[in-house]
Design a protein around this motif. Structure first.
Motif, PDB file in Angstrom:
ATOM      1  N   GLU A 150       0.833  -1.207   0.000  1.00  0.00           N
ATOM      2  CA  GLU A 150       0.000   0.000   0.000  1.00  0.00           C
ATOM      3  C   GLU A 150       0.866   1.255   0.000  1.00  0.00           C
ATOM      4  N   ILE A 151       1.914   1.256   0.824  1.00  0.00           N
ATOM      5  CA  ILE A 151       2.790   2.428   0.872  1.00  0.00           C
ATOM      6  C   ILE A 151       3.439   2.656  -0.494  1.00  0.00           C
ATOM      7  N   LYS A 152       3.857   1.572  -1.137  1.00  0.00           N
ATOM      8  CA  LYS A 152       4.472   1.696  -2.462  1.00  0.00           C
ATOM      9  C   LYS A 152       3.503   2.329  -3.451  1.00  0.00           C
ATOM     10  N   THR A 153       2.254   1.866  -3.442  1.00  0.00           N
ATOM     11  CA  THR A 153       1.257   2.403  -4.373  1.00  0.00           C
ATOM     12  C   THR A 153       1.019   3.891  -4.135  1.00  0.00           C
ATOM     13  N   ARG A 154       0.923   4.273  -2.880  1.00  0.00           N
ATOM     14  CA  ARG A 154       0.630   5.671  -2.573  1.00  0.00           C
ATOM     15  C   ARG A 154       1.850   6.573  -2.759  1.00  0.00           C
ATOM     16  N   LEU A 155       3.047   6.014  -2.548  1.00  0.00           N
ATOM     17  CA  LEU A 155       4.263   6.804  -2.758  1.00  0.00           C
ATOM     18  C   LEU A 155       4.537   7.047  -4.234  1.00  0.00           C
ATOM     19  N   ALA A 156       3.985   6.207  -5.113  1.00  0.00           N
ATOM     20  CA  ALA A 156       4.231   6.354  -6.545  1.00  0.00           C
ATOM     21  C   ALA A 156       3.772   7.700  -7.064  1.00  0.00           C
ATOM     22  N   ASN A 157       2.907   8.380  -6.307  1.00  0.00           N
ATOM     23  CA  ASN A 157       2.478   9.731  -6.699  1.00  0.00           C
ATOM     24  C   ASN A 157       3.570  10.777  -6.471  1.00  0.00           C
ATOM     25  N   PHE A 158       4.583  10.406  -5.679  1.00  0.00           N
ATOM     26  CA  PHE A 158       5.631  11.368  -5.317  1.00  0.00           C
ATOM     27  C   PHE A 158       7.034  10.904  -5.722  1.00  0.00           C
ATOM     28  N   VAL A 159       7.234   9.574  -5.766  1.00  0.00           N
ATOM     29  CA  VAL A 159       8.564   9.004  -6.017  1.00  0.00           C
ATOM     30  C   VAL A 159       8.454   8.037  -7.195  1.00  0.00           C
ATOM     31  N   ARG A 160       9.413   8.103  -8.082  1.00  0.00           N
ATOM     32  CA  ARG A 160       9.398   7.209  -9.254  1.00  0.00           C
ATOM     33  C   ARG A 160       9.788   5.791  -8.833  1.00  0.00           C
ATOM     34  N   ASP A 161       8.910   4.845  -9.136  1.00  0.00           N
ATOM     35  CA  ASP A 161       9.125   3.415  -8.874  1.00  0.00           C
ATOM     36  C   ASP A 161       9.706   3.169  -7.472  1.00  0.00           C
ATOM     37  N   PRO A 162       9.008   3.531  -6.421  1.00  0.00           N
ATOM     38  CA  PRO A 162       9.541   3.348  -5.059  1.00  0.00           C
ATOM     39  C   PRO A 162       9.649   1.869  -4.678  1.00  0.00           C
ATOM     40  N   GLN A 163      10.743   1.554  -4.024  1.00  0.00           N
ATOM     41  CA  GLN A 163      10.950   0.199  -3.497  1.00  0.00           C
ATOM     42  C   GLN A 163      10.830   0.280  -1.976  1.00  0.00           C
ATOM     43  N   VAL A 164       9.769  -0.326  -1.441  1.00  0.00           N
ATOM     44  CA  VAL A 164       9.429  -0.153  -0.023  1.00  0.00           C
ATOM     45  C   VAL A 164       9.567  -1.472   0.719  1.00  0.00           C
ATOM     46  N   THR A 165      10.186  -1.390   1.875  1.00  0.00           N
ATOM     47  CA  THR A 165      10.291  -2.543   2.772  1.00  0.00           C
ATOM     48  C   THR A 165       9.689  -2.168   4.109  1.00  0.00           C
ATOM     49  N   VAL A 166       8.863  -3.046   4.642  1.00  0.00           N
ATOM     50  CA  VAL A 166       8.286  -2.847   5.973  1.00  0.00           C
ATOM     51  C   VAL A 166       8.748  -3.997   6.869  1.00  0.00           C
ATOM     52  N   ILE A 167       9.365  -3.634   7.984  1.00  0.00           N
ATOM     53  CA  ILE A 167       9.896  -4.620   8.921  1.00  0.00           C
ATOM     54  C   ILE A 167       9.302  -4.362  10.307  1.00  0.00           C
ATOM     55  N   VAL A 168       8.901  -5.429  10.989  1.00  0.00           N
ATOM     56  CA  VAL A 168       8.449  -5.288  12.373  1.00  0.00           C
ATOM     57  C   VAL A 168       9.698  -5.207  13.238  1.00  0.00           C
ATOM     58  N   ASP A 169       9.986  -4.010  13.743  1.00  0.00           N
ATOM     59  CA  ASP A 169      11.225  -3.759  14.476  1.00  0.00           C
ATOM     60  C   ASP A 169      11.153  -4.313  15.893  1.00  0.00           C
ATOM     61  N   GLN A 170      10.015  -4.145  16.552  1.00  0.00           N
ATOM     62  CA  GLN A 170       9.823  -4.669  17.906  1.00  0.00           C
ATOM     63  C   GLN A 170       8.422  -5.269  18.018  1.00  0.00           C
ATOM     64  N   LEU A 171       8.376  -6.514  18.481  1.00  0.00           N
ATOM     65  CA  LEU A 171       7.108  -7.220  18.630  1.00  0.00           C
ATOM     66  C   LEU A 171       6.556  -6.954  20.025  1.00  0.00           C
ATOM     67  N   ARG A 172       5.521  -6.157  20.093  1.00  0.00           N
ATOM     68  CA  ARG A 172       4.969  -5.779  21.391  1.00  0.00           C
ATOM     69  C   ARG A 172       3.493  -6.128  21.537  1.00  0.00           C
ATOM     70  N   SER A 173       2.843  -6.444  20.457  1.00  0.00           N
ATOM     71  CA  SER A 173       1.386  -6.610  20.510  1.00  0.00           C
ATOM     72  C   SER A 173       0.992  -7.876  21.247  1.00  0.00           C
ATOM     73  N   HIS A 174      -0.146  -7.794  21.919  1.00  0.00           N
ATOM     74  CA  HIS A 174      -0.654  -8.942  22.659  1.00  0.00           C
ATOM     75  C   HIS A 174      -1.025 -10.082  21.720  1.00  0.00           C
ATOM     76  N   GLU A 175      -1.364  -9.754  20.454  1.00  0.00           N
ATOM     77  CA  GLU A 175      -1.711 -10.809  19.505  1.00  0.00           C
ATOM     78  C   GLU A 175      -0.531 -11.737  19.267  1.00  0.00           C
ATOM     79  N   TYR A 176       0.677 -11.186  19.296  1.00  0.00           N
ATOM     80  CA  TYR A 176       1.859 -12.006  19.024  1.00  0.00           C
ATOM     81  C   TYR A 176       2.342 -12.741  20.267  1.00  0.00           C
ATOM     82  N   LEU A 177       2.255 -12.099  21.395  1.00  0.00           N
ATOM     83  CA  LEU A 177       2.840 -12.670  22.609  1.00  0.00           C
ATOM     84  C   LEU A 177       1.938 -13.742  23.210  1.00  0.00           C
ATOM     85  N   SER A 178       1.822 -14.862  22.555  1.00  0.00           N
ATOM     86  CA  SER A 178       1.133 -16.013  23.120  1.00  0.00           C
ATOM     87  C   SER A 178       1.939 -16.482  24.326  1.00  0.00           C
TER      88      SER A 178
END
Length: 206
Positions: free
Chosen positions: A92-120
């Motif tokens: 989604e970020i790549k699609t929306r950034l295409a309006n401002f940046v030519r052919d953007p290459q976007v990476t999304v990384i979970v830097d810190q896992l804090r959510s209760h959904e993950y912490l079983s």
């Protein structure tokens, strides 16, 4: 000794022998691999997300997922992240950034896992040094969880420990001979843990 008394003695002896033998093989809990593995991680509230745009360092940002499930990204603004995979958010970020940046290459990384959904978690309660709720990790056993709780205290009836696990039919309990595990190295009931397990160590009756 009459026949009734003899019969009672025999029954008591058989009962004691059965208790001494410990849990039957069929009493061992089963492991649900689906509950242990996280195949596609879905971002949760409070996770810390790192967004990187190749060759555009000014657009790189590390942000927390807000209570509304969104993150704020330069040029793009708010992006829905909660409940989605990092790949979905990056797309989604790549699609929306295409309006401002030519052919953007976007990476999304979970830097810190804090959510209760993950912490079983695995919980240890009762006669232990520090009753705790610890994040589950692959390969964790009953002994690992109890040791994380500081071990048993002086009031523990360790051999009456119970492991409680939910399955499709509700919650089942399994006998854990914790004293034998700790004192004799008998690992036959040192069951592998699963997210959501509760291990309870009762106190001795005085």
């Amino acid at each position: 000794m009459n026949h009734v008394a003899k019969l009672l003695v025999i029954c008591c002896a058989l009962l004691l022998a059965a208790c001494a033998a410990g849990p039957r093989p069929g009493d061992a809990p089963t492991i649900n691999p689906e509950a242990q593995a996280v195949k596609d991680y879905h971002i949760g509230v409070d996770d810390s997300i790192r967004v990187a745009v190749w060759q555009n360092p000014d657009l790189n940002v590390t942000v927390p997922v807000r209570p509304d499930g969104k993150i704020s990204v330069p040029l793009v603004g708010d992006v829905e992240a909660g409940g989605r995979t990092p790949a979905d958010v990056a797309a989604e970020i790549k699609t929306r950034l295409a309006n401002f940046v030519r052919d953007p290459q976007v990476t999304v990384i979970v830097d810190q896992l804090r959510s209760h959904e993950y912490l079983s978690r695995v919980r240890v309660t009762g006669a232990v040094r520090t009753p705790i709720s610890v994040p589950y990790r692959q390969g964790m056993t009953v002994l690992d969880a109890v040791l994380a709780a500081g071990g048993t205290n002086e009031f523990a009836a360790a051999d009456r420990t119970e492991l409680y696990r939910k399955d499709g039919k509700g919650t089942r309990s399994y006998a854990v001979r914790l004293d034998r595990i700790l004192q004799k190295g008998d690992l036959s009931t040192n069951y592998e843990a699963q997210p959501g397990d509760v291990i309870t160590v009762p106190e001795r009756a005085f």
